[in-house]
Scaffold this active site. Sequence first.
Site, PDB file in Angstrom:
ATOM      1  CG  HIS A 155      -1.696  -1.229   1.443  1.00 51.79           C
ATOM      2  ND1 HIS A 155      -2.953  -1.455   0.934  1.00 51.79           N
ATOM      3  CD2 HIS A 155      -1.345  -2.355   2.113  1.00 51.79           C
ATOM      4  CE1 HIS A 155      -3.358  -2.676   1.290  1.00 51.79           C
ATOM      5  NE2 HIS A 155      -2.395  -3.237   1.999  1.00 51.79           N
ATOM      6  CB  SER A 276      13.270  23.124 -14.398  1.00 47.33           C
ATOM      7  OG  SER A 276      12.496  24.304 -14.506  1.00 47.33           O
ATOM      8  CE  LYS A 282      11.640  19.844 -10.353  1.00 50.69           C
ATOM      9  NZ  LYS A 282      10.447  20.294 -11.097  1.00 50.69           N
ATOM     10  CG  ASN A 284      12.568  17.704 -13.682  1.00 49.00           C
ATOM     11  OD1 ASN A 284      12.367  17.787 -12.472  1.00 49.00           O
ATOM     12  ND2 ASN A 284      12.370  18.720 -14.511  1.00 49.00           N
ATOM     13  CD  GLU A 289       8.872  12.766 -15.106  1.00 46.25           C
ATOM     14  OE1 GLU A 289       7.877  13.404 -14.755  1.00 46.25           O
ATOM     15  OE2 GLU A 289       9.961  13.292 -15.378  1.00 46.25           O
ATOM     16  CE  LYS A 324       2.329  -5.423 -43.701  1.00 44.09           C
ATOM     17  NZ  LYS A 324       0.849  -5.371 -43.786  1.00 44.09           N
TER      18      LYS A 324
END
Length: 468
Positions: A155, A276, A282, A284, A289, A324
């Site tokens: 969880h 960024s 940043k 990333n 992703e 295809k």
Amino acid sequence: MKLWGGRFEKPVNEIAEEFGASIPFDRRLYREDIAGSKAHARMLAKQGIISNEDAEKIVAGLERIQARIEKGEFEFRLDREDIHLNIEAELAADIGEAAGRLHTGRSRNDQVALDFRLYVCRTIGQAVERILRLQETLVRLAEKWEGVIMPGYTHLQRAQPVLLSHHLLAYFEMFQRDAGRFSDSYARTDVSPLGSGALAGVPYPLDREYVAEQLGMSAVSRNSMDSVSDRDFVVEYMAAAALCAVHLSRFAEEIILWSTGEFGFIELDDSYSTGSSIMPQKKNPDMAELVRGKTGRVIGHLTAILVTLKGLPLSYNKDMQEDKEGFFDASDTLLTSLTVFEGMIATMRIKAENMAKGAEGSFATATDLADYLVGKGLPFRQAHEVVGKLVRYAIEQGKTFSGLSLAEFKQFSSLFEEAALKITPETSMAARNTYGGTAPGQVKNAIAASKTLLEDTRQWLSGIGVPV
Ligand code: ARG
């Protein structure tokens, strides 16, 4: 003039011609088309259906065409519809009348089925090879990071301590099944449909086995109508690809989570990260992703081919030309995703201290405390209740298990002794010594077993002609 133009009075409408053409994408089948035509021509000569001289002209002409295609000197023409007619028309321009004998006892329906089967077989080899590389990296990392402890989750809540190697080898297993699905489907794809004709078979004494043998295919198909209408092999590839992409996507999701400030379990290498344009701080995880994002495409192509086939009557229908583009896109996407993902995890840095902290400071050994009480004779359900209360108490005190004294433990059960304080993530893992568990000895065995499985895959790959 179309190769099939005999019964027509008017040329095809321009838009209709463009709409019907597959040459913009099926040109990728040129190698398989030429290999199939050469095998067919040689068989026709062996059976006395065409002369040896014509067969030799055909084979030599096809080889010249292949060389021209590979040098980028071949003009693919939309008005020649598809790869089959493009090559045949050029052959006619090159060698003249003999070219007109090549299509004896053959239809584009069995021709395209053959070409595509050969192409899918080759692509299966590439997929299994890339999966193998990824699995090799997983085993290497599992060895390199042997002993690194992290929290295992259910969880997405910290559950029980596990070895990072155990976590990585869970993905090894998924990719092992993927490789198995691809290699299983290979056996059903590696079957020659040539000799089925348009749908009913052909009125010439063909030697279908000889064609299959020349192409290195294991068998010939049994029913001519099925042969020209079957695209199960495409569906099987796509299903295996979609599931493999789903595995990559789940792994990508974990990489993305682990690289957040909140988890802080890993840092991706600069070479697999991006910045960024506005936020200077940043870094990333774009590659992870994108792998996750592109999975949607692969799944979509599986759905598309299933829907294309679901309403088709026997035997060949032009709808099948739609088999295809989705396949090419799905297989290209899967192959690059596997490659990028392998490079990304091979170069990532792990933050073992943060992983260990996550395993320690999170009550991840609560099950072990309950098991401790079971060892003292308490039924498991009661032990569960006792430890649950102990956890609630610790949370209220702002402590973890290691911050509690024996006296505090004893408030919840008199069965607790010093030994209960000695339960750590290490003892927790060591206790999980069942086959397939996270105990270090089990993980060591799993690494050794994984290496044997990889050797089997290498053998299989060299058996189908993929050098490893
Ligand atoms: N380009 C066609 C395809 O990909 C080849 C087969 C054409 N057969 C036919 N009867 N029109 O399906």
